[in-house]
Design a protein around this motif. Structure first.
Motif, PDB file in Angstrom:
ATOM      1  N   VAL A 193      87.343   2.181  41.038  1.00 33.67           N
ATOM      2  CA  VAL A 193      85.899   2.137  40.834  1.00 33.67           C
ATOM      3  C   VAL A 193      85.203   3.217  41.666  1.00 33.67           C
ATOM      4  O   VAL A 193      84.274   3.880  41.202  1.00 33.67           O
ATOM      5  N   ILE A 194      85.671   3.399  42.919  1.00 34.15           N
ATOM      6  CA  ILE A 194      85.098   4.443  43.777  1.00 34.15           C
ATOM      7  C   ILE A 194      85.292   5.820  43.154  1.00 34.15           C
ATOM      8  O   ILE A 194      84.397   6.671  43.183  1.00 34.15           O
ATOM      9  N   LEU A 195      86.463   6.044  42.556  1.00 35.83           N
ATOM     10  CA  LEU A 195      86.756   7.326  41.917  1.00 35.83           C
ATOM     11  C   LEU A 195      85.835   7.560  40.714  1.00 35.83           C
ATOM     12  O   LEU A 195      85.310   8.666  40.526  1.00 35.83           O
ATOM     13  N   ILE A 196      85.654   6.503  39.907  1.00 34.73           N
ATOM     14  CA  ILE A 196      84.756   6.625  38.750  1.00 34.73           C
ATOM     15  C   ILE A 196      83.327   6.889  39.214  1.00 34.73           C
ATOM     16  O   ILE A 196      82.612   7.729  38.645  1.00 34.73           O
ATOM     17  N   LEU A 197      82.911   6.172  40.257  1.00 36.37           N
ATOM     18  CA  LEU A 197      81.555   6.359  40.769  1.00 36.37           C
ATOM     19  C   LEU A 197      81.352   7.782  41.295  1.00 36.37           C
ATOM     20  O   LEU A 197      80.279   8.366  41.136  1.00 36.37           O
ATOM     21  N   SER A 198      82.388   8.357  41.902  1.00 37.57           N
ATOM     22  CA  SER A 198      82.273   9.738  42.393  1.00 37.57           C
ATOM     23  C   SER A 198      82.061  10.706  41.225  1.00 37.57           C
ATOM     24  O   SER A 198      81.323  11.685  41.352  1.00 37.57           O
ATOM     25  N   ASP A 199      82.723  10.408  40.078  1.00 46.64           N
ATOM     26  CA  ASP A 199      82.506  11.243  38.879  1.00 46.64           C
ATOM     27  C   ASP A 199      81.059  11.129  38.400  1.00 46.64           C
ATOM     28  O   ASP A 199      80.443  12.126  38.007  1.00 46.64           O
ATOM     29  N   ASN A 206      74.844  17.369  39.438  1.00 45.17           N
ATOM     30  CA  ASN A 206      74.921  18.618  38.675  1.00 45.17           C
ATOM     31  C   ASN A 206      73.805  18.745  37.649  1.00 45.17           C
ATOM     32  O   ASN A 206      73.644  19.801  37.036  1.00 45.17           O
ATOM     33  N   ASN A 207      73.032  17.664  37.458  1.00 46.84           N
ATOM     34  CA  ASN A 207      71.956  17.691  36.469  1.00 46.84           C
ATOM     35  C   ASN A 207      70.585  17.459  37.111  1.00 46.84           C
ATOM     36  O   ASN A 207      69.704  16.847  36.527  1.00 46.84           O
ATOM     37  N   LYS A 208      70.417  17.968  38.339  1.00 46.12           N
ATOM     38  CA  LYS A 208      69.147  17.819  39.041  1.00 46.12           C
ATOM     39  C   LYS A 208      68.240  19.043  38.872  1.00 46.12           C
ATOM     40  O   LYS A 208      67.236  19.186  39.552  1.00 46.12           O
ATOM     41  N   PRO A 254      68.867  13.540  31.212  1.00 46.31           N
ATOM     42  CA  PRO A 254      69.923  12.813  31.930  1.00 46.31           C
ATOM     43  C   PRO A 254      69.455  11.456  32.444  1.00 46.31           C
ATOM     44  O   PRO A 254      68.327  11.305  32.910  1.00 46.31           O
ATOM     45  N   LEU A 255      70.329  10.454  32.329  1.00 51.64           N
ATOM     46  CA  LEU A 255      70.125   9.091  32.845  1.00 51.64           C
ATOM     47  C   LEU A 255      68.997   8.335  32.162  1.00 51.64           C
ATOM     48  O   LEU A 255      68.581   7.280  32.641  1.00 51.64           O
ATOM     49  N   LEU A 256      68.491   8.857  31.040  1.00 48.63           N
ATOM     50  CA  LEU A 256      67.385   8.182  30.348  1.00 48.63           C
ATOM     51  C   LEU A 256      67.835   6.822  29.809  1.00 48.63           C
ATOM     52  O   LEU A 256      67.129   5.817  29.962  1.00 48.63           O
ATOM     53  N   LEU A 257      69.001   6.784  29.178  1.00 47.13           N
ATOM     54  CA  LEU A 257      69.499   5.549  28.589  1.00 47.13           C
ATOM     55  C   LEU A 257      70.169   4.647  29.616  1.00 47.13           C
ATOM     56  O   LEU A 257      70.183   3.419  29.471  1.00 47.13           O
TER      57      LEU A 257
END
Length: 344
Positions: A193-199, A206-208, A254-257
Protein backbone atom coordinates in the motif's frame (compact mmCIF):
# COMPACT_ATOMS: atom_id res chain seq x y z
CA UNK A 1 6.77 59.38 -22.35
CA UNK A 2 7.09 55.61 -22.54
CA UNK A 3 3.46 55.12 -21.50
CA UNK A 4 2.38 57.75 -24.03
CA UNK A 5 4.34 56.00 -26.81
CA UNK A 6 2.77 52.62 -25.94
CA UNK A 7 -0.71 54.16 -25.97
CA UNK A 8 -0.08 55.76 -29.37
CA UNK A 9 1.29 52.45 -30.68
CA UNK A 10 -1.75 50.44 -29.60
CA UNK A 11 -4.37 52.90 -30.88
CA UNK A 12 -2.93 54.39 -34.06
CA UNK A 13 -4.11 51.61 -36.43
CA UNK A 14 -7.85 51.98 -36.04
CA UNK A 15 -7.54 55.74 -35.36
CA UNK A 16 -5.94 56.28 -38.75
CA UNK A 17 -8.46 53.97 -40.37
CA UNK A 18 -11.21 56.29 -39.09
CA UNK A 19 -9.31 59.40 -40.27
CA UNK A 20 -8.86 57.97 -43.78
CA UNK A 21 -12.58 57.15 -43.97
CA UNK A 22 -13.49 60.69 -42.84
CA UNK A 23 -11.10 62.32 -45.34
CA UNK A 24 -12.43 60.33 -48.28
CA UNK A 25 -16.01 60.93 -47.16
CA UNK A 26 -15.34 64.72 -47.04
CA UNK A 27 -13.70 64.73 -50.49
CA UNK A 28 -16.59 62.75 -51.99
CA UNK A 29 -19.20 64.99 -50.35
CA UNK A 30 -17.45 68.17 -51.56
CA UNK A 31 -17.25 66.83 -55.08
CA UNK A 32 -20.90 65.69 -55.12
CA UNK A 33 -22.21 68.98 -53.65
CA UNK A 34 -19.82 71.59 -55.03
CA UNK A 35 -18.43 69.83 -58.09
CA UNK A 36 -14.93 70.27 -56.65
CA UNK A 37 -13.04 68.24 -54.03
CA UNK A 38 -11.05 71.28 -52.72
CA UNK A 39 -8.17 68.91 -52.13
CA UNK A 40 -5.57 71.35 -50.70
CA UNK A 41 -8.11 73.04 -48.44
CA UNK A 42 -9.23 69.65 -47.11
CA UNK A 43 -5.62 68.61 -46.52
CA UNK A 44 -5.08 71.74 -44.39
CA UNK A 45 -8.40 71.23 -42.64
CA UNK A 46 -7.63 67.64 -41.63
CA UNK A 47 -4.05 68.40 -40.58
CA UNK A 48 -5.41 71.03 -38.20
CA UNK A 49 -8.21 68.69 -37.08
CA UNK A 50 -5.73 65.87 -36.38
CA UNK A 51 -3.42 68.17 -34.38
CA UNK A 52 -6.31 69.49 -32.26
CA UNK A 53 -7.70 65.95 -31.91
CA UNK A 54 -4.53 64.50 -30.40
CA UNK A 55 -3.81 67.53 -28.20
CA UNK A 56 -7.22 66.92 -26.63
CA UNK A 57 -6.85 63.11 -26.68
CA UNK A 58 -3.37 62.76 -25.18
CA UNK A 59 -2.97 65.94 -23.09
CA UNK A 60 -6.22 67.69 -22.16
CA UNK A 61 -8.51 64.72 -21.43
CA UNK A 62 -5.92 62.69 -19.43
CA UNK A 63 -5.31 65.81 -17.31
CA UNK A 64 -9.03 66.34 -16.69
CA UNK A 65 -9.87 62.77 -15.71
CA UNK A 66 -7.08 62.80 -13.08
CA UNK A 67 -8.93 65.55 -11.19
CA UNK A 68 -11.58 65.10 -8.52
CA UNK A 69 -15.24 64.89 -9.70
CA UNK A 70 -15.91 68.41 -8.38
CA UNK A 71 -12.94 69.87 -10.28
CA UNK A 72 -13.94 68.02 -13.46
CA UNK A 73 -17.41 69.62 -13.36
CA UNK A 74 -15.94 73.10 -12.72
CA UNK A 75 -13.33 72.77 -15.49
CA UNK A 76 -15.91 71.42 -17.98
CA UNK A 77 -18.41 74.23 -17.27
CA UNK A 78 -15.71 76.94 -17.49
CA UNK A 79 -14.36 75.59 -20.77
CA UNK A 80 -17.85 75.45 -22.33
CA UNK A 81 -18.76 78.98 -21.14
CA UNK A 82 -15.47 80.51 -22.33
CA UNK A 83 -15.63 78.60 -25.61
CA UNK A 84 -19.18 79.70 -26.43
CA UNK A 85 -18.45 83.32 -25.42
CA UNK A 86 -15.36 83.52 -27.64
CA UNK A 87 -17.18 81.83 -30.51
CA UNK A 88 -19.99 84.41 -30.36
CA UNK A 89 -17.52 87.31 -29.99
CA UNK A 90 -15.31 86.26 -32.92
CA UNK A 91 -18.16 85.10 -35.17
CA UNK A 92 -17.45 86.80 -38.52
CA UNK A 93 -20.32 88.38 -40.52
CA UNK A 94 -21.54 86.42 -43.52
CA UNK A 95 -20.13 87.99 -46.75
CA UNK A 96 -22.74 89.90 -48.82
CA UNK A 97 -21.89 88.00 -52.00
CA UNK A 98 -22.76 84.72 -50.23
CA UNK A 99 -26.09 86.12 -49.09
CA UNK A 100 -26.77 87.27 -52.67
CA UNK A 101 -25.70 84.12 -54.47
CA UNK A 102 -26.86 81.44 -51.98
CA UNK A 103 -28.27 79.09 -53.12
CA UNK A 104 -26.95 79.02 -56.67
CA UNK A 105 -28.16 76.37 -59.10
CA UNK A 106 -29.39 74.31 -56.19
CA UNK A 107 -25.89 73.91 -54.76
CA UNK A 108 -24.23 75.26 -51.64
CA UNK A 109 -21.41 77.77 -52.09
CA UNK A 110 -18.27 76.75 -50.22
CA UNK A 111 -16.03 79.09 -48.22
CA UNK A 112 -13.59 80.28 -50.91
CA UNK A 113 -11.08 82.33 -48.93
CA UNK A 114 -9.03 79.71 -47.12
CA UNK A 115 -9.28 78.71 -43.46
CA UNK A 116 -9.57 81.52 -40.94
CA UNK A 117 -8.57 81.59 -37.28
CA UNK A 118 -12.24 81.32 -36.40
CA UNK A 119 -12.49 78.09 -38.43
CA UNK A 120 -9.43 76.65 -36.68
CA UNK A 121 -10.53 77.28 -33.12
CA UNK A 122 -14.27 76.88 -33.45
CA UNK A 123 -15.55 74.97 -36.48
CA UNK A 124 -12.67 72.51 -36.72
CA UNK A 125 -12.05 72.76 -32.97
CA UNK A 126 -15.59 71.70 -32.06
CA UNK A 127 -15.43 68.72 -34.40
CA UNK A 128 -11.99 67.63 -33.11
CA UNK A 129 -12.95 68.10 -29.47
CA UNK A 130 -16.20 66.14 -29.68
CA UNK A 131 -14.70 63.43 -31.89
CA UNK A 132 -11.57 62.98 -29.73
CA UNK A 133 -13.60 62.99 -26.48
CA UNK A 134 -15.94 60.27 -27.75
CA UNK A 135 -13.07 58.15 -29.04
CA UNK A 136 -11.06 58.72 -25.86
CA UNK A 137 -13.80 57.33 -23.63
CA UNK A 138 -14.47 54.44 -26.04
CA UNK A 139 -10.76 53.57 -25.85
CA UNK A 140 -10.82 53.87 -22.07
CA UNK A 141 -13.84 51.58 -21.90
CA UNK A 142 -12.06 48.99 -24.07
CA UNK A 143 -8.88 49.33 -22.01
CA UNK A 144 -10.77 48.92 -18.73
CA UNK A 145 -12.63 45.90 -20.13
CA UNK A 146 -9.27 44.28 -20.97
CA UNK A 147 -7.93 45.06 -17.49
CA UNK A 148 -11.04 43.61 -15.86
CA UNK A 149 -10.71 40.49 -18.00
CA UNK A 150 -7.02 40.16 -17.10
CA UNK A 151 -7.76 40.65 -13.39
CA UNK A 152 -10.59 38.10 -13.56
CA UNK A 153 -8.25 35.61 -15.24
CA UNK A 154 -5.60 36.26 -12.58
CA UNK A 155 -8.20 35.88 -9.82
CA UNK A 156 -9.46 32.60 -11.27
CA UNK A 157 -5.88 31.32 -11.66
CA UNK A 158 -5.07 32.19 -8.05
CA UNK A 159 -8.35 30.67 -6.87
CA UNK A 160 -7.70 27.48 -8.82
CA UNK A 161 -4.17 27.24 -7.42
CA UNK A 162 -5.54 27.57 -3.87
CA UNK A 163 -8.14 24.89 -4.57
CA UNK A 164 -5.46 22.51 -5.84
CA UNK A 165 -3.36 23.10 -2.75
CA UNK A 166 -6.39 22.41 -0.55
CA UNK A 167 -7.34 19.18 -2.31
CA UNK A 168 -3.92 17.50 -2.32
CA UNK A 169 -3.17 17.56 1.47
CA UNK A 170 -6.76 16.49 2.13
CA UNK A 171 -6.29 13.51 -0.18
CA UNK A 172 -2.95 12.44 1.34
CA UNK A 173 -4.33 12.74 4.85
CA UNK A 174 -7.10 10.24 4.03
CA UNK A 175 -4.68 7.91 2.23
CA UNK A 176 -2.32 7.91 5.22
CA UNK A 177 -5.28 7.06 7.45
CA UNK A 178 -5.78 3.94 5.33
CA UNK A 179 -2.15 2.92 5.86
CA UNK A 180 -2.51 3.62 9.57
CA UNK A 181 -5.54 1.29 9.72
CA UNK A 182 -3.51 -1.48 8.08
CA UNK A 183 -0.50 -0.93 10.34
CA UNK A 184 -2.65 -1.33 13.46
CA UNK A 185 -3.70 -4.83 12.44
CA UNK A 186 -0.10 -5.51 11.22
CA UNK A 187 -1.30 -6.32 7.71
CA UNK A 188 1.23 -7.90 5.37
CA UNK A 189 -0.16 -5.64 2.63
CA UNK A 190 1.13 -2.46 4.33
CA UNK A 191 4.42 -2.26 2.30
CA UNK A 192 2.48 -2.76 -0.93
CA UNK A 193 0.00 0.00 0.00
CA UNK A 194 2.88 2.37 0.83
CA UNK A 195 4.41 1.64 -2.59
CA UNK A 196 1.11 2.33 -4.37
CA UNK A 197 0.65 5.53 -2.38
CA UNK A 198 4.15 6.69 -3.38
CA UNK A 199 3.12 6.24 -7.04
CA UNK A 200 0.01 8.35 -6.41
CA UNK A 201 2.09 11.02 -4.65
CA UNK A 202 4.52 11.12 -7.57
CA UNK A 203 1.57 11.50 -9.95
CA UNK A 204 0.12 14.39 -7.93
CA UNK A 205 3.43 16.22 -7.56
CA UNK A 206 4.20 15.88 -11.27
CA UNK A 207 0.88 17.56 -12.10
CA UNK A 208 1.18 20.71 -9.97
CA UNK A 209 1.97 22.94 -12.98
CA UNK A 210 -1.72 23.75 -13.58
CA UNK A 211 -2.05 21.81 -16.85
CA UNK A 212 -4.71 19.21 -17.57
CA UNK A 213 -3.68 15.60 -17.58
CA UNK A 214 -4.35 12.68 -19.87
CA UNK A 215 -7.60 11.04 -18.82
CA UNK A 216 -6.10 7.55 -19.06
CA UNK A 217 -3.43 8.52 -16.47
CA UNK A 218 -6.15 9.95 -14.25
CA UNK A 219 -8.15 6.72 -14.46
CA UNK A 220 -5.01 4.69 -13.65
CA UNK A 221 -4.48 6.87 -10.58
CA UNK A 222 -8.09 6.27 -9.46
CA UNK A 223 -7.58 2.51 -9.90
CA UNK A 224 -4.52 2.67 -7.63
CA UNK A 225 -6.53 4.46 -4.97
CA UNK A 226 -9.31 1.87 -5.26
CA UNK A 227 -6.66 -0.84 -4.87
CA UNK A 228 -5.45 0.72 -1.61
CA UNK A 229 -9.01 0.85 -0.27
CA UNK A 230 -9.77 -2.69 -1.47
CA UNK A 231 -6.82 -3.95 0.56
CA UNK A 232 -8.06 -1.98 3.55
CA UNK A 233 -11.59 -3.44 3.25
CA UNK A 234 -10.46 -6.92 2.23
CA UNK A 235 -13.16 -8.54 4.38
CA UNK A 236 -15.82 -7.09 2.09
CA UNK A 237 -16.43 -8.02 -1.54
CA UNK A 238 -18.98 -5.34 -2.37
CA UNK A 239 -16.64 -2.76 -3.91
CA UNK A 240 -17.61 -2.56 -7.58
CA UNK A 241 -16.15 -0.39 -10.32
CA UNK A 242 -16.56 -0.23 -14.08
CA UNK A 243 -14.49 1.88 -16.49
CA UNK A 244 -15.30 2.01 -20.19
CA UNK A 245 -14.08 4.23 -23.05
CA UNK A 246 -11.07 5.44 -25.03
CA UNK A 247 -9.53 7.47 -22.20
CA UNK A 248 -6.20 8.15 -23.94
CA UNK A 249 -7.79 10.63 -26.40
CA UNK A 250 -8.90 13.21 -23.80
CA UNK A 251 -7.55 15.37 -21.00
CA UNK A 252 -8.98 16.34 -17.62
CA UNK A 253 -8.11 18.39 -14.55
CA UNK A 254 -5.96 16.23 -12.23
CA UNK A 255 -7.72 14.75 -9.16
CA UNK A 256 -11.10 16.16 -10.24
CA UNK A 257 -12.86 12.80 -10.07
CA UNK A 258 -10.78 11.39 -7.24
CA UNK A 259 -12.43 13.74 -4.70
CA UNK A 260 -15.77 11.95 -5.11
CA UNK A 261 -14.13 8.51 -5.02
CA UNK A 262 -12.16 9.49 -1.91
CA UNK A 263 -15.26 10.75 -0.08
CA UNK A 264 -17.18 7.62 -1.00
CA UNK A 265 -14.54 5.39 0.61
CA UNK A 266 -14.06 7.71 3.57
CA UNK A 267 -17.73 7.64 4.60
CA UNK A 268 -18.82 4.29 3.16
CA UNK A 269 -20.40 1.72 5.43
CA UNK A 270 -19.85 -1.47 3.43
CA UNK A 271 -21.95 -3.45 5.89
CA UNK A 272 -25.01 -1.49 4.77
CA UNK A 273 -24.50 -1.83 1.03
CA UNK A 274 -22.07 -1.84 -1.89
CA UNK A 275 -19.84 0.98 -3.10
CA UNK A 276 -20.25 1.46 -6.86
CA UNK A 277 -18.00 3.51 -9.16
CA UNK A 278 -18.71 3.88 -12.88
CA UNK A 279 -16.82 5.89 -15.48
CA UNK A 280 -18.07 5.74 -19.06
CA UNK A 281 -16.68 7.83 -21.92
CA UNK A 282 -18.35 8.10 -25.29
CA UNK A 283 -17.82 10.80 -27.94
CA UNK A 284 -16.05 13.08 -25.50
CA UNK A 285 -18.91 12.94 -22.97
CA UNK A 286 -17.75 11.58 -19.62
CA UNK A 287 -20.41 9.95 -17.45
CA UNK A 288 -19.09 9.50 -13.92
CA UNK A 289 -21.11 8.13 -10.99
CA UNK A 290 -20.38 7.06 -7.43
CA UNK A 291 -22.78 5.50 -4.92
CA UNK A 292 -22.18 4.51 -1.31
CA UNK A 293 -24.12 3.81 1.87
CA UNK A 294 -23.10 5.55 5.07
CA UNK A 295 -23.75 5.68 8.80
CA UNK A 296 -23.56 8.40 11.47
CA UNK A 297 -19.90 9.17 10.77
CA UNK A 298 -20.73 11.41 7.83
CA UNK A 299 -22.73 13.71 10.11
CA UNK A 300 -19.96 13.82 12.70
CA UNK A 301 -17.32 14.66 10.11
CA UNK A 302 -19.47 16.33 7.45
CA UNK A 303 -17.38 19.55 7.33
CA UNK A 304 -14.46 17.90 5.51
CA UNK A 305 -16.85 16.19 3.13
CA UNK A 306 -18.51 19.49 2.20
CA UNK A 307 -15.14 21.21 1.78
CA UNK A 308 -13.93 18.66 -0.75
CA UNK A 309 -17.20 18.70 -2.72
CA UNK A 310 -17.43 22.51 -2.70
CA UNK A 311 -13.85 22.82 -3.91
CA UNK A 312 -14.58 20.41 -6.75
CA UNK A 313 -17.69 22.38 -7.71
CA UNK A 314 -15.63 25.57 -7.85
CA UNK A 315 -13.03 23.87 -10.03
CA UNK A 316 -15.76 22.70 -12.39
CA UNK A 317 -17.15 26.24 -12.61
CA UNK A 318 -13.71 27.70 -13.30
CA UNK A 319 -12.48 25.09 -15.78
CA UNK A 320 -15.65 23.75 -17.43
CA UNK A 321 -18.29 26.53 -17.39
CA UNK A 322 -21.44 25.38 -19.18
CA UNK A 323 -19.89 22.01 -20.00
CA UNK A 324 -20.93 19.90 -17.05
CA UNK A 325 -23.93 18.75 -15.04
CA UNK A 326 -23.48 17.62 -11.45
CA UNK A 327 -26.24 15.87 -9.50
CA UNK A 328 -25.81 14.89 -5.86
CA UNK A 329 -28.47 12.91 -3.98
CA UNK A 330 -28.50 12.25 -0.24
CA UNK A 331 -31.37 10.30 1.35
CA UNK A 332 -29.83 10.05 4.86
CA UNK A 333 -28.38 6.61 4.27
CA UNK A 334 -27.32 6.49 0.61
CA UNK A 335 -25.13 9.04 -1.19
CA UNK A 336 -25.11 9.33 -4.99
CA UNK A 337 -22.99 11.52 -7.25
CA UNK A 338 -23.43 11.78 -10.99
CA UNK A 339 -21.25 14.01 -13.15
CA UNK A 340 -21.68 14.46 -16.87
CA UNK A 341 -18.70 16.34 -18.31
CA UNK A 342 -18.07 17.38 -21.91
CA UNK A 343 -14.34 16.99 -22.56
CA UNK A 344 -14.41 18.14 -26.18
Amino acid sequence: MTALFKQIKTTYIYHWTIWIILIFFKLIMDYSVFGNSFFMMNVKLFIIAIILFYINYYLVLPFIIRQTPKKIIIITVLVIVVYVALMIFFLPPLPKHMLKDFPKNGKMIPFQHGISLYDVFFRIGIFSTIFSTLLFFVDKWIENAKKIKALEFERQSSELKILREQINPHFFFNALNSIYSLSIIKSEETPRVILILSDIMRYVLNNKNGNKNNLNDEISNIKKYIEIQSIRFNTFNNIHYEFYGNFTSYEIEPLLLLTFVENAFKYADLKKGPLDIKIHLEGGLLDFSVRNFYGKKIFEDGKDNKLGIENTKMKLNLLYPGKYKLDIEDNDSEYKVNLKLNLN
